[in-house]
Design a protein around this motif. Structure first.
Motif, mmCIF file in Angstrom:
data_model
loop_
_atom_site.group_PDB
_atom_site.id
_atom_site.type_symbol
_atom_site.label_atom_id
_atom_site.label_comp_id
_atom_site.label_asym_id
_atom_site.label_seq_id
_atom_site.Cartn_x
_atom_site.Cartn_y
_atom_site.Cartn_z
ATOM 1 N N ASP A 148 21.932 49.977 -13.020
ATOM 2 C CA ASP A 148 22.905 48.283 -13.445
ATOM 3 C C ASP A 148 24.605 48.439 -13.229
ATOM 4 O O ASP A 148 25.114 49.313 -13.866
ATOM 5 N N HIS A 208 15.668 41.228 -16.416
ATOM 6 C CA HIS A 208 16.838 40.713 -15.293
ATOM 7 C C HIS A 208 15.632 39.456 -14.659
ATOM 8 O O HIS A 208 16.266 38.016 -14.387
ATOM 9 N N CYS A 221 19.226 37.738 -18.350
ATOM 10 C CA CYS A 221 19.623 37.345 -17.003
ATOM 11 C C CYS A 221 19.851 36.137 -16.455
ATOM 12 O O CYS A 221 21.348 35.366 -15.458
ATOM 13 N N ARG A 271 25.755 33.676 -5.063
ATOM 14 C CA ARG A 271 24.944 34.257 -6.382
ATOM 15 C C ARG A 271 24.357 33.350 -7.219
ATOM 16 O O ARG A 271 23.093 33.664 -8.109
ATOM 17 N N CYS A 319 22.430 33.955 -14.591
ATOM 18 C CA CYS A 319 23.808 35.046 -13.388
ATOM 19 C C CYS A 319 22.940 35.078 -12.286
ATOM 20 O O CYS A 319 23.881 34.882 -11.819
ATOM 21 N N LEU A 320 22.747 35.589 -12.410
ATOM 22 C CA LEU A 320 21.990 35.919 -10.683
ATOM 23 C C LEU A 320 20.635 35.156 -9.762
ATOM 24 O O LEU A 320 20.357 35.664 -9.308
ATOM 25 N N VAL A 357 19.861 41.281 -22.704
ATOM 26 C CA VAL A 357 20.358 41.721 -21.710
ATOM 27 C C VAL A 357 20.811 42.991 -21.943
ATOM 28 O O VAL A 357 21.509 43.598 -22.808
ATOM 29 N N GLU A 358 20.476 43.602 -21.190
ATOM 30 C CA GLU A 358 20.829 44.907 -21.046
ATOM 31 C C GLU A 358 21.604 45.547 -22.061
ATOM 32 O O GLU A 358 21.676 46.478 -22.652
ATOM 33 N N HIS A 359 22.756 45.148 -21.556
ATOM 34 C CA HIS A 359 24.076 45.631 -21.626
ATOM 35 C C HIS A 359 24.716 44.904 -23.026
ATOM 36 O O HIS A 359 26.673 45.121 -23.523
ATOM 37 N N HIS A 398 27.184 47.416 -14.659
ATOM 38 C CA HIS A 398 27.754 46.779 -15.363
ATOM 39 C C HIS A 398 27.515 47.804 -16.351
ATOM 40 O O HIS A 398 28.127 47.370 -17.863
ATOM 41 N N SER A 441 25.009 35.600 -20.303
ATOM 42 C CA SER A 441 25.161 37.146 -19.232
ATOM 43 C C SER A 441 26.126 38.011 -20.055
ATOM 44 O O SER A 441 26.120 37.689 -21.492
ATOM 45 N N CYS A 442 25.830 38.759 -19.380
ATOM 46 C CA CYS A 442 26.628 40.610 -20.520
ATOM 47 C C CYS A 442 28.026 40.294 -20.503
ATOM 48 O O CYS A 442 28.554 41.258 -20.438
ATOM 49 N N ASN A 466 30.355 36.944 -14.697
ATOM 50 C CA ASN A 466 31.067 38.245 -13.865
ATOM 51 C C ASN A 466 30.938 37.931 -12.343
ATOM 52 O O ASN A 466 32.443 39.150 -11.391
HETATM 53 S S1 SF4 Z 1 25.827 40.490 -15.189
HETATM 54 FE FE1 SF4 Z 1 24.159 38.953 -15.237
HETATM 55 S S2 SF4 Z 1 22.590 40.392 -13.424
HETATM 56 FE FE2 SF4 Z 1 23.853 41.907 -14.133
HETATM 57 S S3 SF4 Z 1 23.110 42.716 -15.472
HETATM 58 FE FE3 SF4 Z 1 24.640 41.711 -16.676
HETATM 59 S S4 SF4 Z 1 23.749 39.387 -17.112
HETATM 60 FE FE4 SF4 Z 1 22.426 40.526 -16.166
#
Ligand code: SF4
Ligand SMILES: CC(C)[C@H](C(=O)O)[C@@H](O)C(=O)O
Length: 487
Positions: free
Chosen positions: A147, A80, A426, A454, A429-430, A126-128, A149, A365-366, A448
């Motif tokens: 998280d 993140h 990330c 954001r 994305c944020l 990104v973790e996902h 997502h 992003s994820c 997303n």
């Molecule tokens: S939505 Fe964005 S901030 Fe949240 S885990 Fe996915 S890439 Fe990271």
């Protein structure tokens, strides 16, 4: 002599006889103890932690002087707060962020967690994106993470959902979770997705249809022809966005594609383990007469390239349709949210989103930054240039995706077109670590969330597919990628 017990006296038999949804089957298989009618103690197979939401949870376990119960069941990644600049080694400039990254590493060392992906790990991401890419998610698992997502992993037939800090602490200490049962929702996507539309467009259509509160408290299962036809990457995108309808999980029954994905990504999976997994996966589907709390049908053949016009992911429309007038919305909450969303975005009802000028494009992003996304964008960008006045950036979902893309020469295509080729995280994305938009900057973003601020205070985010992002980068205005050659 022992008398045969009547079958209803055997809870296990009774459980098997009752028609169940896939969701119920996964929960039953992980229930350690039923607490009350609404709550169970749930065993969790895998927990993924990031540097941003895990520090207090680890601190809680440390303070109590207890160990992490199952160190091998955790994967920790810095994603993140890491900047995406294309430098080696990667440097975290912000002091607070650096402390978060270092704390996660120290916690892994202290508690004997080997799976740590730091800023300079060749497989950081990104973790996902990372979890599935490492083959760690398997059909039928319960996977959790601090998280929202985490619903992404339902694409593999695993029950994935986000948890809060105190729950992370509980998982670290016990590998279980006090889990309130969700209600079930079936979303059947009938027909075929047109070749002109993408899984992201389908996901935005689902959100528009059921609304941002449509799946509150429910675990969604996607079924139907269009869902079976989706490639795995498209299923990740769909399940990722389902949380934006308030869902507590998003499941797709595992099929050959899911099993092939695991086989291709899980290093060290033996033939024997794979066979056992495949046999179990066959049982992971809802029984034909299972009862649902709610069912919804969506016609895939009507899905068109979509974008959002407001500040909630369900405020979406086809690019060539007029922006709706929120005054006409029946639901007063949606009416107010719609008016506010349009005002924030500086848009008027009646005009189409196609043609709205943009100053930034973000592919990352994820949701949409896997290899297939980068391929799709590169196919559009090849031989074309980013429009003057547009800043375009691509942050691959993981460093592995980045490497694979480079091996195919995609980085060259992006750079030749005028995109910045960055590292994974990330980031924008944020709006973290300097990866932010300016006030008032309008961005076509493959992410997303399009909430107010954001991607920075006053910045305007429009959620789009990777293809739409690439086409919009070329044209300087939001553009249906199918019209690109024809404009
Ligand atoms: S939505 Fe964005 S901030 Fe949240 S885990 Fe996915 S890439 Fe990271
Ligand atoms: C930071 C984290 C808690 C958050 C989430 O839960 O989703 C983030 O990843 C997001 O996308 O907004």
């Amino acid at each position: 002599m022992t008398a045969a017990l009547p079958t209803h006296a055997n809870p296990a038999e009774e459980l098997k006889a009752r028609p169940r949804t896939l969701y119920q089957k996964i929960v039953d298989a992980h229930t350690v103890k039923r607490i009350d009618a609404e709550t169970v103690l749930l065993y969790c197979d895998a927990h993924f932690a990031n540097e941003y939401t895990s520090p207090q949870a680890f601190a809680g376990v440390r303070d109590r002087g207890i160990p992490v119960a199952v160190p091998d069941a955790h994967l920790c990644v810095v994603d993140h707060i890491i900047p995406s600049e294309d430098v080696s080694p990667r440097v975290i400039h912000d002091h607070a962020s650096l402390v978060q990254a270092e704390t996660l590493e120290a916690n892994c060392r202290h508690f004997g967690i080997d799976a740590f992906y730091g800023p300079n790990d060749p497989d950081q991401g990104v973790e996902h994106v990372l979890m599935d890419e490492q083959g760690l998610v398997r059909p039928g698992m319960v996977v959790i993470c601090g998280d929202s997502h985490t619903t992404t992993h339902g694409a593999l037939g695993a029950l994935g959902f986000g948890i809060g800090t105190s729950e992370i602490e509980h998982i670290l200490a016990t590998q279980t979770l006090v889990y309130r049962l969700g209600r079930s929702m079936k979303i059947e996507i009938k027909g075929k997705l047109p070749t002109t539309a993408t899984p992201k467009d389908l996901a935005l259509t689902v959100l528009r249809t059921i609304s941002a509160r449509g799946a509150l408290g429910k675990v969604v299962e996607y079924t139907g022809e269009a869902v079976s036809q989706l490639p795995m990457e498209g299923r990740f995108t769909l399940c990722n966005l389902t949380v934006e309808a308030g869902a507590r999980g998003a499941l797709i029954a595992p099929d050959e594609k899911a099993l092939d994905w695991v086989k291709a990504h899980a290093a060290g999976l033996t033939e024997e383990n794979f066979e056992a997994m495949a046999t179990y996966a066959k049982t992971l589907r809802s029984d034909p007469d299972a009862e649902w709390d709610e069912t919804v049908e969506i016609d895939a053949s009507k899905v068109q390239p979509m974008t959002t016009w407001g500040t909630s992911p369900d405020q979406a429309t086809a690019l060539d349709e007029p922006i709706p007038d929120p005054e006409a919305f029946q639901d007063p909450i949606q009416r107010e949210a719609g008016k506010r969303g349009l005002e924030y975005q500086g848009l008027e009802p009646g005009r189409t989103m196609a043609g709205v000028p943009i100053q930034h494009v973000f592919i990352g992003s994820c949701t949409n930054a896997r290899l297939s996304d980068l391929r799709a964008a590169a196919a559009i960008l090849k031989g074309r240039k980013v429009h003057a006045g547009v800043r375009a950036q691509v942050m691959p979902g993981s460093m592995r995706v980045r490497r694979e893309a480079e091996a195919e020469g995609l980085d060259r295509i992006f750079k030749d077109a005028g995109f910045e080729w960055r590292k994974s995280g990330c980031t924008l994305c944020l709006a973290m670590n300097g990866d932010i938009l300016g006030d008032g900057v309008r961005c076509a973003s493959t992410t997303n969330r399009n909430f107010e601020g954001r991607q920075e205070r006053g910045a305007k985010t429009h959620l789009v597919s990777t293809e739409t992002a690439a086409a919009s980068a070329v044209m300087g205005v939001l553009t249906d990628p199918n019209t690109l050659g024809k404009l």
